[in-house]
Design a protein around this motif. Structure first.
Motif, PDB file in Angstrom:
ATOM      1  N   MET A 199       7.609  20.383  10.055  1.00 37.63           N
ATOM      2  CA  MET A 199       8.277  19.095   9.962  1.00 37.63           C
ATOM      3  C   MET A 199       8.626  18.831   8.494  1.00 37.63           C
ATOM      4  O   MET A 199       7.761  18.854   7.626  1.00 37.63           O
ATOM      5  N   SER A 200       9.896  18.590   8.230  1.00 38.09           N
ATOM      6  CA  SER A 200      10.326  18.340   6.864  1.00 38.09           C
ATOM      7  C   SER A 200       9.874  16.968   6.400  1.00 38.09           C
ATOM      8  O   SER A 200       9.498  16.103   7.203  1.00 38.09           O
ATOM      9  N   LEU A 201       9.936  16.745   5.091  1.00 41.23           N
ATOM     10  CA  LEU A 201       9.601  15.431   4.554  1.00 41.23           C
ATOM     11  C   LEU A 201      10.580  14.379   5.069  1.00 41.23           C
ATOM     12  O   LEU A 201      10.201  13.233   5.311  1.00 41.23           O
ATOM     13  N   ALA A 202      11.843  14.768   5.262  1.00 41.14           N
ATOM     14  CA  ALA A 202      12.829  13.833   5.817  1.00 41.14           C
ATOM     15  C   ALA A 202      12.448  13.425   7.233  1.00 41.14           C
ATOM     16  O   ALA A 202      12.577  12.259   7.610  1.00 41.14           O
ATOM     17  N   ALA A 223      10.476   5.485  -1.325  1.00 46.24           N
ATOM     18  CA  ALA A 223      10.031   6.800  -1.795  1.00 46.24           C
ATOM     19  C   ALA A 223       8.686   6.688  -2.509  1.00 46.24           C
ATOM     20  O   ALA A 223       7.777   7.506  -2.309  1.00 46.24           O
ATOM     21  N   LYS A 224       8.559   5.650  -3.331  1.00 48.70           N
ATOM     22  CA  LYS A 224       7.293   5.438  -4.052  1.00 48.70           C
ATOM     23  C   LYS A 224       6.159   5.165  -3.078  1.00 48.70           C
ATOM     24  O   LYS A 224       5.055   5.698  -3.214  1.00 48.70           O
ATOM     25  N   MET A 267       6.997  10.399  -1.981  1.00 47.07           N
ATOM     26  CA  MET A 267       7.944  11.510  -1.956  1.00 47.07           C
ATOM     27  C   MET A 267       9.171  11.158  -2.791  1.00 47.07           C
ATOM     28  O   MET A 267       9.289  10.024  -3.278  1.00 47.07           O
ATOM     29  N   SER A 268      10.085  12.101  -2.948  1.00 44.48           N
ATOM     30  CA  SER A 268      11.305  11.837  -3.701  1.00 44.48           C
ATOM     31  C   SER A 268      12.280  11.011  -2.862  1.00 44.48           C
ATOM     32  O   SER A 268      12.076  10.803  -1.670  1.00 44.48           O
ATOM     33  N   LYS A 269      13.361  10.554  -3.500  1.00 49.55           N
ATOM     34  CA  LYS A 269      14.327   9.721  -2.793  1.00 49.55           C
ATOM     35  C   LYS A 269      15.177  10.513  -1.797  1.00 49.55           C
ATOM     36  O   LYS A 269      15.708   9.934  -0.852  1.00 49.55           O
ATOM     37  N   GLU A 279       0.820  -1.202   0.000  1.00 50.48           N
ATOM     38  CA  GLU A 279       0.000   0.000   0.000  1.00 50.48           C
ATOM     39  C   GLU A 279       0.856   1.254   0.000  1.00 50.48           C
ATOM     40  O   GLU A 279       1.833   1.372   0.720  1.00 50.48           O
ATOM     41  N   GLN A 280       0.464   2.207  -0.871  1.00 51.76           N
ATOM     42  CA  GLN A 280       1.196   3.475  -0.916  1.00 51.76           C
ATOM     43  C   GLN A 280       0.721   4.377   0.214  1.00 51.76           C
ATOM     44  O   GLN A 280      -0.472   4.470   0.498  1.00 51.76           O
ATOM     45  N   ILE A 281       1.644   5.042   0.836  1.00 53.13           N
ATOM     46  CA  ILE A 281       1.340   5.948   1.942  1.00 53.13           C
ATOM     47  C   ILE A 281       1.780   7.346   1.533  1.00 53.13           C
ATOM     48  O   ILE A 281       2.955   7.573   1.229  1.00 53.13           O
ATOM     49  N   MET A 282       0.866   8.260   1.480  1.00 51.54           N
ATOM     50  CA  MET A 282       1.191   9.620   1.076  1.00 51.54           C
ATOM     51  C   MET A 282       1.484  10.476   2.303  1.00 51.54           C
ATOM     52  O   MET A 282       0.617  10.699   3.143  1.00 51.54           O
ATOM     53  N   LEU A 283       2.720  10.929   2.421  1.00 49.30           N
ATOM     54  CA  LEU A 283       3.112  11.824   3.499  1.00 49.30           C
ATOM     55  C   LEU A 283       3.276  13.223   2.920  1.00 49.30           C
ATOM     56  O   LEU A 283       4.052  13.429   1.986  1.00 49.30           O
TER      57      LEU A 283
END
Length: 234
Positions: free
Chosen positions: A14-17, A45-46, A50-52, A2-6
């Motif tokens: 809060m950063s994506l990292a 990432a997928k 988000m990006s890698k 399952e894809q999880i969208m953050l």
């Protein structure tokens, strides 16, 4: 998977990292990313949407904390759990929690005792992930509450950190041990701790916490050895 969208929350700085780090750390602790499993930045990432780059930063941070091993030209691997890891952590818990409990016996309030009574009743069902989550969180909160009753914030911070690290071991153990035995053992021992705390007897509280923590360690290791689980190295 399952894809999880953050996504970045405009209300929370809060950063994506940071988001990736917190999410992956929780998956490692709960063993949803099991020990020794290989993970790739691309796949994570997928799945996280988000990006890698933030995933790379999160994995580097997790590697520094000992949760992940970076394998050159192959990606990353969730570090295995060893019996030595468990023993080392419980040595630290024995020292700190026994001291905190002896102080708690002096300072604990009736309100804090009533809260411990509620936490001591937690139980779980092996087949239900949410039930395991609840049980392990309640167990952690019980021990943190005892530490908080000591009135020593430094002890609380150290014990909380050890309990968070212990959670990974408990998720492994909760899936191996007999549910009725673990529920009964934990409930009985936690109730005994509350009873001794109500007497405000520092020496007795120190001793019963030592006994309970050692019982938890030996029960966990016994279950792992007998199960032959390959996610834990001897």
């Amino acid at each position: 998977m399952e894809q999880i969208m953050l996504k970045a929350d405009t209300q929370v700085d809060m950063s994506l990292a940071d988001q990736a780090y917190l999410h992956l750390r929780q998956e490692i602790i709960t063993c949803r990313l099991p020990p020794e499993s290989e993970v790739s930045e691309h796949d994570l990432a997928k799945r996280l949407g988000m990006s890698k780059t933030p995933v790379h930063e999160a994995l580097a941070r997790l590697a520094m904390e000992g949760f992940v091993e970076i394998v050159p030209r192959r990606g990353s691997r969730i570090k295995p759990v060893t019996i030595k890891d468990i023993n080392d952590l419980f040595v630290a818990r024995l020292a700190l929690e026994s001291k905190a409990a002896s102080l708690a016996a002096i300072h604990i309030t009736e309100q804090q005792l009533n809260e411990l009574d509620k936490l001591a009743k937690a139980s779980y069902t092996k087949q239900e992930e949410a039930s395991i989550d609840y049980f392990i969180e309640a167990n952690k909160n019980f021990h943190i509450a005892v530490a908080e009753a000591s009135g020593n914030p430094r002890l609380v911070a150290l014990i909380t950190s050890l309990l968070e690290e212990s959670a990974r071991f408990f998720y492994i153990g909760a899936r191996m041990r007999d549910v009725s035995d673990l529920n009964m053992e934990t409930n009985q021992e936690h109730n005994q701790i509350v009873q001794v705390l109500r007497k405000h007897d520092s020496a007795a509280t120190h001793d019963i916490i030592l006994k309970h923590t050692e019982s938890t360690r030996t029960g966990l290791i016994h279950a792992i050895v007998n199960s032959g689980n390959m996610s834990v190295s001897l």
